[in-house]
Write an enzyme that holds these catalytic residues in place. Structure first.
Site, short mmCIF file in Angstrom:
data_model
loop_
_atom_site.label_atom_id
_atom_site.label_comp_id
_atom_site.label_asym_id
_atom_site.label_seq_id
_atom_site.Cartn_x
_atom_site.Cartn_y
_atom_site.Cartn_z
N SER A 284 0.86 -1.19 0.00
CA SER A 284 0.00 0.00 0.00
C SER A 284 0.89 1.24 0.00
O SER A 284 1.97 1.23 0.61
CB SER A 284 -0.87 -0.03 1.25
N LYS A 290 0.91 -3.34 4.93
CA LYS A 290 0.01 -4.10 4.05
C LYS A 290 0.73 -5.03 3.08
O LYS A 290 1.77 -4.68 2.53
CB LYS A 290 -0.87 -3.13 3.24
N GLU A 297 -6.89 -10.68 -6.90
CA GLU A 297 -8.09 -9.83 -7.03
C GLU A 297 -8.34 -9.49 -8.50
O GLU A 297 -9.48 -9.46 -8.97
CB GLU A 297 -7.93 -8.56 -6.21
#
Ligand code: ARG
Length: 478
Positions: A284, A290, A297
């Site tokens: 991130s 993160k 995804e």
């Protein structure tokens, strides 16, 4: 013919097409990807014209030598610039203009009895045959990775979910294989399409066929097709093989998307069954801690895009009048988009699974005694209690345990006996509370016991071997 570009038509036109029509009509930026197939089609077509006495030895030789040069120069330009800058509207015109530059007026005879309608249909089918072979290999790689992991991790027991609620303990390998079998079926479906696809439209002309003595069967064989299309009007209009492929690709991407979704959930901190490698994770820009599963995804999202592509193309075809209409030109754009996306997805899923870590302790820790309620009911059935009654009795045990702020495992034996004596001896009751014993009961074919999972693994290993040889022989043919 236009002064600034080589056009395959225009003799009866007095004006040039408008710039905006050219922009909408030109397809070179998309179909230049078919240059190899286009040149191969032309080489075989020229040979056939020569065999039929329509092309002299000299012209034939000039065309063959010229086409080899065109192939080399296009390959170099594409490597260097990533696109062709020819002013022509499509790859067929660009190849012919370039051929004219190398072979002189012999090039003007190449298009004898041929139309871009059968030419483009042939090029696309040839490209699809080779591309399906590549997809076959990518699928086989993914299946091999899944099987390899499943074999290595057969001891790991994890929760199995229905409705995303804890259901029953399963072998982790059983879960991996549950995602492998749909991919196995995708390979079978891919192969089924290939035989329908492998029919040469060349020699169908624009609509009516060929007025010269061309041996279509010999031509088809030269090009590596299994057969010829049986009707020239059908040959130039049918895009059924593309519809079939796009539908197939969206089903395959749906399988990848479901696998991706499971793994995304399992990689969350709440589950932590898996951890993706750095190679297949992203960070991130704001939150330093993160590790995001962006790759998977995107795979999940791609299934939606690919379903859209397949729907879009069927909508293009709906209500078209017979034979060739320019609407059909969009086939390649959609075909390439779907193919490229699927290939990337297959590689990302393969890499993610191949390099992820599985945390067996976390998977085991996520099991809870309530997941053995079915096994407890089975134990009662084995001592003669009808299943429906057993189901209710275990339900009562669950209720009693909850009231005592305990679970099925920690609830004292006397509480069970109070509900029903058929729960057996304390030792028999305690034997139910073993994860290993639980999964080992499921010995039916396709079940989650070690032997049943091993049988799946053995069957898949044999199938992979057979398919590797099949794909090698087909590769040679193409
Ligand atoms: N670029 C065209 C296509 O791919 C080639 C066929 C053109 N045929 C025609 N009659 N305009 O569909």
């Amino acid at each position: 013919m236009s002064a600034d570009r080589y056009q395959l038509w225009g003799g009866c036109f007095e004006e040039e097409p408008s710039a905006v029509l050219r922009r909408l009509n030109d397809s070179l930026s998309v179909d230049s990807r078919l240059y190899r197939e286009d040149i191969r089609g032309s080489q075989c077509w020229a040979r056939e014209l020569h065999r039929s006495g329509l092309l002299s030895h000299e012209d034939h030789q000039a065309i063959q030598e010229g086409l080899a040069k065109v192939e080399k120069e296009i390959e170099e330009e594409l490597t260097k610039h990533g696109c062709l800058n020819d002013p022509e509207e499509d790859i067929h015109s660009a190849v012919e203009r370039r051929l004219h530059a190398h072979a002189g007026d012999a090039a003007l005879r190449l298009h004898t009895a041929r139309s871009r309608n059968d030419q483009s249909a042939t090029d696309t089918r040839l490209w699809m045959m080779a591309s399906m072979q590549r997809l076959h290999s990518s699928l086989l790689e993914l299946i091999t990775v899944l099987v390899k992991r499943a074999q290595k991790e057969i001891d790991i027991i994890a929760p199995g979910y229905t409705h995303l609620q804890r259901a029953q303990p399963i072998r982790w390998s059983h879960f991996l294989l549950s995602h492998t079998w749909p991919l196995h079926d995708d390979v079978a479906r891919l192969e089924e399409q290939r035989s329908r696809l492998s029919r040469s439209p060349l020699g169908s002309g624009a609509i009516a066929g060929c007025a010269f003595p061309i041996d279509r069967a010999r031509l088809a064989k030269d090009l590596g097709f299994e057969d010829i299309t049986p009707n020239s009007m059908f040959a130039v209009s049918s895009r059924d093989h593309i519809v079939e492929f796009l539908n197939w690709a969206s089903l395959c991407s749906l399988h990848l998307s479901r696998l991706a979704e499971d793994l995304i959930i399992y990689s969350s901190q709440e589950f932590s069954f898996v951890r993706f490698s750095d190679q297949f994770s992203t960070g991130s820009s704001l939150m330093p801690q993160k590790r995001n599963p962006d790759g998977l995804e995107l795979v999940r999202g791609a299934a939606g895009l690919m379903l859209g592509v397949s729907m879009a193309f069927s909508c293009v075809l709906k209500g078209l009048p017979s034979t060739y209409n320019k609407d059909l030109q969009s086939d390649k754009e959609l075909l390439f988009r779907s193919y490229d996306k699927l290939q990337d997805c297959l590689k990302v899923v393969t890499g993610s699974i191949d390099t992820m870590e599985v945390n067996a302790d976390k998977a085991l820790a996520a099991l809870e005694p309530g997941m053995l309620a079915t096994d407890l009911a089975h134990a009662l059935v084995r001592s003669g209690v009808p299943f429906r009654r057993a189901h209710h009795l275990v339900g009562a045990a669950l209720r009693r345990a909850a009231a005592l702020h305990l679970d099925l495992r920690t609830m004292p034996y006397c509480e069970y006996v109070a509900i029903c004596p058929e729960f057996g001896t304390e030792e028999e009751l305690r034997a139910v509370f073993s994860w290993e014993a639980s999964v080992e009961q499921y010995t039916s074919a396709g079940g989650t016991s070690r032997a049943a999972v091993q049988k799946q693994l053995d069957d898949l290993a044999i199938w992979i071997k057979q398919n590797q040889t099949v794909s090698c022989t087909t590769k040679k043919k193409i």
